[in-house]
Design a protein around this motif. Structure first.
Motif, PDB file in Angstrom:
ATOM      1  N   GLU A   1       0.816  -1.203   0.000  1.00  0.00           N
ATOM      2  CA  GLU A   1       0.000   0.000   0.000  1.00  0.00           C
ATOM      3  C   GLU A   1       0.863   1.272   0.000  1.00  0.00           C
ATOM      4  O   GLU A   1       1.913   1.317   0.637  1.00  0.00           O
ATOM      5  N   THR A   2       0.356   2.305  -0.672  1.00  0.00           N
ATOM      6  CA  THR A   2       0.981   3.625  -0.574  1.00  0.00           C
ATOM      7  C   THR A   2       0.623   4.219   0.795  1.00  0.00           C
ATOM      8  O   THR A   2      -0.300   3.746   1.471  1.00  0.00           O
ATOM      9  N   PRO A   3       1.332   5.277   1.192  1.00  0.00           N
ATOM     10  CA  PRO A   3       0.953   5.941   2.454  1.00  0.00           C
ATOM     11  C   PRO A   3      -0.526   6.329   2.488  1.00  0.00           C
ATOM     12  O   PRO A   3      -1.199   6.160   3.510  1.00  0.00           O
ATOM     13  N   LYS A   4      -1.059   6.840   1.369  1.00  0.00           N
ATOM     14  CA  LYS A   4      -2.481   7.202   1.305  1.00  0.00           C
ATOM     15  C   LYS A   4      -3.362   5.978   1.563  1.00  0.00           C
ATOM     16  O   LYS A   4      -4.366   6.050   2.268  1.00  0.00           O
ATOM     17  N   GLU A   5      -2.987   4.851   0.947  1.00  0.00           N
ATOM     18  CA  GLU A   5      -3.818   3.641   1.082  1.00  0.00           C
ATOM     19  C   GLU A   5      -3.735   3.076   2.494  1.00  0.00           C
ATOM     20  O   GLU A   5      -4.735   2.565   3.031  1.00  0.00           O
ATOM     21  N   LEU A   6      -2.563   3.172   3.112  1.00  0.00           N
ATOM     22  CA  LEU A   6      -2.443   2.727   4.510  1.00  0.00           C
ATOM     23  C   LEU A   6      -3.379   3.557   5.393  1.00  0.00           C
ATOM     24  O   LEU A   6      -4.091   3.021   6.242  1.00  0.00           O
TER      25      LEU A   6
ATOM     26  N   TYR B   1      -0.977  12.601   2.017  1.00  0.00           N
ATOM     27  CA  TYR B   1      -1.847  11.441   2.281  1.00  0.00           C
ATOM     28  C   TYR B   1      -3.170  11.833   2.944  1.00  0.00           C
ATOM     29  O   TYR B   1      -3.952  10.961   3.318  1.00  0.00           O
ATOM     30  N   SER B   2      -3.430  13.140   3.083  1.00  0.00           N
ATOM     31  CA  SER B   2      -4.580  13.581   3.888  1.00  0.00           C
ATOM     32  C   SER B   2      -5.916  13.054   3.345  1.00  0.00           C
ATOM     33  O   SER B   2      -6.835  12.816   4.115  1.00  0.00           O
TER      34      SER B   2
ATOM     35  N   GLY C   1      -6.515  10.143   2.204  1.00  0.00           N
ATOM     36  CA  GLY C   1      -6.697   8.797   2.771  1.00  0.00           C
ATOM     37  C   GLY C   1      -7.164   8.839   4.217  1.00  0.00           C
ATOM     38  O   GLY C   1      -7.716   7.871   4.729  1.00  0.00           O
ATOM     39  N   CYS C   2      -6.940   9.963   4.879  1.00  0.00           N
ATOM     40  CA  CYS C   2      -7.375  10.145   6.276  1.00  0.00           C
ATOM     41  C   CYS C   2      -8.792  10.689   6.346  1.00  0.00           C
ATOM     42  O   CYS C   2      -9.299  10.930   7.446  1.00  0.00           O
ATOM     43  N   GLY C   3      -9.403  10.943   5.200  1.00  0.00           N
ATOM     44  CA  GLY C   3     -10.755  11.504   5.208  1.00  0.00           C
ATOM     45  C   GLY C   3     -10.770  12.997   5.453  1.00  0.00           C
ATOM     46  O   GLY C   3     -11.773  13.560   5.890  1.00  0.00           O
ATOM     47  N   ALA C   4      -9.663  13.688   5.149  1.00  0.00           N
ATOM     48  CA  ALA C   4      -9.549  15.105   5.506  1.00  0.00           C
ATOM     49  C   ALA C   4     -10.180  16.038   4.480  1.00  0.00           C
ATOM     50  O   ALA C   4     -10.329  17.225   4.758  1.00  0.00           O
ATOM     51  N   TYR C   5     -10.559  15.508   3.315  1.00  0.00           N
ATOM     52  CA  TYR C   5     -11.060  16.358   2.229  1.00  0.00           C
ATOM     53  C   TYR C   5     -12.156  17.305   2.723  1.00  0.00           C
ATOM     54  O   TYR C   5     -13.168  16.855   3.277  1.00  0.00           O
ATOM     55  N   GLY C   6     -11.923  18.597   2.541  1.00  0.00           N
ATOM     56  CA  GLY C   6     -12.940  19.596   2.866  1.00  0.00           C
ATOM     57  C   GLY C   6     -13.187  19.807   4.349  1.00  0.00           C
ATOM     58  O   GLY C   6     -14.211  20.379   4.721  1.00  0.00           O
TER      59      GLY C   6
ATOM     60  N   ASN D   1      -2.666   8.125  12.118  1.00  0.00           N
ATOM     61  CA  ASN D   1      -1.196   8.152  12.105  1.00  0.00           C
ATOM     62  C   ASN D   1      -0.654   7.157  11.091  1.00  0.00           C
ATOM     63  O   ASN D   1      -1.193   6.047  10.957  1.00  0.00           O
ATOM     64  N   GLU D   2       0.410   7.543  10.415  1.00  0.00           N
ATOM     65  CA  GLU D   2       0.930   6.706   9.315  1.00  0.00           C
ATOM     66  C   GLU D   2       2.448   6.750   9.295  1.00  0.00           C
ATOM     67  O   GLU D   2       3.051   7.750   9.650  1.00  0.00           O
ATOM     68  N   GLU D   3       3.033   5.649   8.833  1.00  0.00           N
ATOM     69  CA  GLU D   3       4.478   5.626   8.600  1.00  0.00           C
ATOM     70  C   GLU D   3       4.787   4.572   7.544  1.00  0.00           C
ATOM     71  O   GLU D   3       4.262   3.472   7.606  1.00  0.00           O
ATOM     72  N   LYS D   4       5.583   4.946   6.574  1.00  0.00           N
ATOM     73  CA  LYS D   4       6.043   3.949   5.594  1.00  0.00           C
ATOM     74  C   LYS D   4       7.566   4.035   5.561  1.00  0.00           C
ATOM     75  O   LYS D   4       8.164   4.748   4.748  1.00  0.00           O
TER      76      LYS D   4
END
Lengths: 387, 158
Positions: A20-25, A66-67, A69-74, A110-113
């Motif tokens: 997975e990419t950071p966004k997908e994680l 990656y925001s 993927g965190c649901g941050a849109y808008g 929180n994310e880390e790749k």
């Protein structure tokens, strides 16, 4: 300040390298947390993310990258970063978004790749040093931990065997964690003592390795908890954070004073005056086995030098009087720096809401404490949670 | 110290040298793997569709950023897109004049959310908003499953 609860959590597998990419994680952990809370993204008022240096993933401004993927849109969004302390601090940030009245429901992701960074994330870690005073000597992070571990062992006359017991306990506890990278049901103290010496007294099995992963929480105000009829909210009872001198030569390495100060701040808020009696279990930050002991003492769960004795006597086993790292911790589940929120705040949530499955502490628990440690090894973030 | 002595070359001043010894290996991800494999093998450009939000994402993602649903519905992108906005780069990354101006455009496709930022292989005087363009792919044996498998977008011929 308003009361704040954790009402859902999720985490990905922790692995040396994930596809997975950071966004997908971020997406996988966030989706799981939303489902676990029984809410949808439209119910979320604010999003907070935590991640370690951009240098790990190899994407600058990765919090923005990656925001989605965190649901941050808008939505109102911010990334927080206090090194290894981020694993607990981002949840503290989620807490103040809600405690302040700004948001009713917040996502913390929180994310880390770390696997992107070659030849090893140590290349990035090596640049936390002062470029003029330290860097020309080419220090390695492990040397510094080794000195701290040695100082701790020397001051309290602690045997290496007693510290190795922590690695054995946590890697065995991790057998029951579905996300674990390093579970080992058969590991022994001898395995730890016979593992490769990296920088004495640190050996390979004393350390958690780099990992890829993500973790997420849904946090909610008391109003939202009532409105959503949450059956098992786990309340943030107290939070604290503290930074020590930026000069590691200016600290006495045998005791993490900054953790104790952060813990006192959290305990005051949680109305705890005797932590050893009032705390039922703990998830101290354990990137190294000695750090669990160091942090138990910093969290005032053990007197100085007493944590190894409690460990030897079985007090910190999952069925002991003070279960410690029942998740398997960083040593057993893995160490994707900020994403370790899943085995710290996440584990407190799953244990206190009775959702820890095979890891569930067998006796009644009402209050837990966790901490994370980072920056230049002088930052402490502490959270007390309870039902 | 006076401003008369200022230099624009910091390396002429006394300094300590530093170097962060890191390089990177990335993964294309779950959605990226399918997108790039399809581009390399079959020369098709795919997008993912969110039925709930009725959005079709290009480049494709495994999730909808509006509702965080997992996306499983893959669609082929129409062959012809349009230039939405463009610029003409005249200097290279070193700041020297480029051998020839390079046209960069944001290209959108009918019914698709998002699009590509890519090179347009056309004289700058021909490029305008609304210009219809099509991707020019490398020949299949030369494709490696990268965004550069699309060499450029060219004006569509009618």
């Amino acid at each position: 300040m308003r009361k704040v609860a954790v009402i859902g959590a999720g985490m990905t597998l922790f692995r040396r390298r994930l596809m997975e990419t950071p966004k997908e994680l971020c997406f996988e952990a966030t989706r799981m947390a939303l489902d676990s809370a029984g809410i949808e993204l439209k119910d979320v008022d604010a999003v907070i993310s935590g991640s370690a240096p951009d240098g790990f993933d190899g994407v600058h401004m990765k919090g923005e990258y990656y925001s989605d993927g965190c649901g941050a849109y808008g939505k109102p969004y911010m990334r927080v970063f206090v090194g290894g302390g981020t694993g607990v601090f981002s949840a503290i940030s989620g807490w103040y978004h809600i405690a302040s009245g700004l948001a009713d429901i917040a996502l913390v992701v929180n994310e880390e790749k770390m696997s992107s960074c070659q030849p090893h994330p140590q290349s990035v870690f090596a640049h936390i040093w002062d470029p003029i005073l330290d860097r020309p000597l080419k220090p390695n992070l492990i040397w510094i931990f080794a000195m701290e571990m040695n100082r701790y062992m020397t001051v309290h006359k602690i045997k290496k065997e007693d510290i190795a017991l922590v690695a054995v306990k946590n890697k065995r506890n991790a057998v029951d964690h579905p996300c674990a990278q390093l579970a080992d049901p058969n590991i022994t103290v001898d395995d730890v003592l016979n593992s490769e010496v990296l920088a004495w007294p640190v050996q390979r099995l004393d350390i958690s390795p780099p990992s890829d992963g993500a973790a997420a929480l849904v946090m909610a105000s008391e109003d939202a908890v009532k409105r959503l009829h949450v059956e098992t909210p786990v309340w943030m009872k107290g939070v604290g954070w503290c930074i020590d001198s930026t000069m590691w030569t200016d600290r006495d390495l045998y005791f993490p004073e900054y953790v104790a100060r952060a813990a006192k701040m959290a305990y005051k808020m949680a109305k705890i005056d005797n932590p050893r009696k009032q705390i039922d279990f703990a998830e101290p930050y354990d990137p190294f086995d000695y750090k669990e002991l160091h942090h138990m003492e910093g969290l005032l769960l053990a007197k100085k030098g007493e944590a190894p004795i409690m460990t030897r006597e079985g007090v910190t086993q999952r069925d002991g009087d003070l279960p410690t790292c029942p998740s398997g911790g960083l040593l057993g589940v893995g160490n994707p720096i900020a994403a370790t929120m899943g085995v710290k705040i996440g584990e407190l949530y799953w244990q206190l809401s009775g959702q820890a499955g095979k890891r569930q502490i067998p006796h009644e628990i009402k209050t837990g404490v966790t901490n994370a440690w980072g920056d230049l090894m002088q930052y402490g973030a502490v959270a007390v949670m309870g039902v | 110290m006076t401003f008369i002595e200022k230099t624009t070359d910091h390396r002429k001043l006394r300094r300590w040298e530093g170097n962060i010894e890191a390089d990177y290996i990335y993964t294309s991800g779950l959605a990226g793997e399918r997108f790039f494999t399809e581009l390399r093998k079959n020369g098709r450009i795919l997008a993912t569709h969110c039925p709930r939000c009725d959005l079709t994402y290009l480049p494709p993602r495994m999730y909808c950023e509006r509702c965080l649903a997992e996306l499983r519905d893959w669609k082929e992108v129409p062959a012809t897109g349009r230039v939405e906005a463009f610029t003409v780069a005249r200097l290279d990354e070193e700041g020297h004049e480029a051998p020839e101006p390079q046209v960069w455009a944001f290209i959108k496709f009918p019914g698709i959310h998002g699009g590509f930022v890519h090179i347009v292989a056309a004289p700058e005087e021909k490029v305008k908003r609304g210009l219809e363009v099509r991707p020019r792919l490398k020949p299949q044996p030369l494709r490696t499953g990268e965004i550069t498998d699309i060499e450029a977008f060219e004006p569509a011929e009618h």
